[in-house]
Design an enzyme around this catalytic site. Structure first.
Site, PDB file in Angstrom:
ATOM      1  N   ASP A 101     -16.614  42.494  37.456  1.00  0.00           N
ATOM      2  CA  ASP A 101     -17.400  41.743  36.479  1.00  0.00           C
ATOM      3  C   ASP A 101     -16.489  41.360  35.307  1.00  0.00           C
ATOM      4  O   ASP A 101     -15.459  40.745  35.515  1.00  0.00           O
ATOM      5  CB  ASP A 101     -18.622  42.583  36.066  1.00  0.00           C
ATOM      6  N   TYR A 231     -19.025  37.970  25.422  1.00  0.00           N
ATOM      7  CA  TYR A 231     -19.585  36.642  25.687  1.00  0.00           C
ATOM      8  C   TYR A 231     -19.408  35.723  24.471  1.00  0.00           C
ATOM      9  O   TYR A 231     -19.202  34.517  24.623  1.00  0.00           O
ATOM     10  CB  TYR A 231     -21.069  36.757  26.025  1.00  0.00           C
ATOM     11  N   HIS A 294     -24.190  42.885  43.509  1.00  0.00           N
ATOM     12  CA  HIS A 294     -23.198  42.755  42.434  1.00  0.00           C
ATOM     13  C   HIS A 294     -22.413  44.040  42.189  1.00  0.00           C
ATOM     14  O   HIS A 294     -21.189  44.002  42.021  1.00  0.00           O
ATOM     15  CB  HIS A 294     -23.885  42.304  41.145  1.00  0.00           C
TER      16      HIS A 294
END
Length: 318
Positions: A101, A231, A294
């Site tokens: 990730d 982010y 995931h």
């Protein structure tokens, strides 16, 4: 996990918590969102048993590592610098690296910016994507997906924190476990992303309430701001990475992704990963698409550990 030792190491101006086991060549395990070092519990033991010094870290802003207050302290240069400093602090010139990730994103860029420090790379779930020469990431995402898109909502300082705070940390983590379809990457108009995710009635077989409680306790202490700042630095990263526009990654690399991963089903990832362009950016890249979602390092722990050992072993003589 009592057989794994813990300490904090000074690197790149922060204190970083690491969990480690074994002796031998250094193997760094770099987690993603919203995780901690513990996501690598299977790989730590597997690598240590096969002659590696396995080190899983809490990234800056996570767990027991420092959490700088300034959002500008979370650029890709800071994150790569943390790993370079950690390799130095552990007395090594190079490391084998595994990322998942956001950890994969950082590991790709470690290989791009400092290939001399990495012997080989195995990344999970997030492929390397080149910098767009024209659009900043958030400009593209807002145009394509609107305000309901999770990365768009994460941009505004305090917005996601306020929406997350309506739930306890354990519930937030459970909600993210079950983001399993591309339609769940964006909330309906006027809805906060976390509110659009269902809270599961049961857990997948590859995790336990106890394990999630451990991670939730770390987020209760650190908060989510540090992890969200990754982010919020995406546009800043775009600006900083301009000098590497079009550069290739020369480190030997393998990419593993589950065919039910939400990322595999979104953003044209399947076409991208199976095409020649991705492999042209990472010459010699090996790709494995397997059954899984995931959090594949947990769901398919035995397979992922075996693939890591095989790929690293072929490049070390182990």
């Amino acid at each position: 996990m009592a057989d794994i030792t813990h300490r904090r190491v000074r690197t790149n101006g922060i204190w970083m918590h690491i969990a480690e086991k074994g002796d031998g060549p250094l193997a760094l395990l770099v987690h993603g969102f919203p995780e901690t070092w513990s996501t690598w519990k299977h790989q730590i033991r597997g690598l240590a048993e096969h002659g590696y010094h396995a080190v899983a870290l809490d990234m800056r802003g996570y767990g027991d590592s420092d959490c700088p207050a300034d959002p500008a302290s979370y650029t890709i240069l800071h994150l790569v610098g943390d790993l370079v400093g950690l390799i130095d602090a552990l007395g090594q010139d190079q490391a084998y690296v595994v990322g998942h990730d956001w950890g994969a994103e950082v590991a790709w860029h470690l290989c791009l910016l400092r290939p001399d420090r990495v012997k080989a790379l195995v990344n999970l779930s997030v492929p390397y994507r080149p910098r767009s020469p024209q659009l900043k990431p958030t400009e593209y995402m807002a145009a394509e997906h609107g305000d309901g898109f999770f990365i768009t909502q994460f941009q505004e300082p305090g917005r996601a924190e306020k929406s997350f705070a309506k739930y306890d940390c354990l519930t937030v983590l459970k909600k993210f476990l079950w983001v399993n379809g591309p339609d769940l990457l964006a909330a309906p108009p006027g809805v906060e992303f976390i509110d659009s995710l269902e809270t599961p009635d049961s857990l997948p077989l590859w995790t336990t309430e106890e394990e999630l409680q451990y991670r939730a306790e770390k987020f209760r202490s650190s908060g989510f701001t540090g992890s969200l700042n990754y982010y919020r630095s995406m546009d800043r990263n775009w600006e900083l990475l301009g000098p590497w526009q079009g550069a290739q990654i020369s480190v030997p690399a393998k990419f593993i992704i589950g065919d039910k991963d939400i990322g595999w089903q979104s953003f044209g990832t399947k076409t991208y990963v199976e095409g020649e362009f991705f492999k042209g950016l990472v010459p010699g890249l090996q790709v494995l698409v397997t059954d899984g979602h995931h959090f594949i390092q947990l769901e398919r722990a035995e397979l992922v550990t075996a693939e890591i050992l095989s790929f690293f072993g072929e490049r070390s003589g182990n």
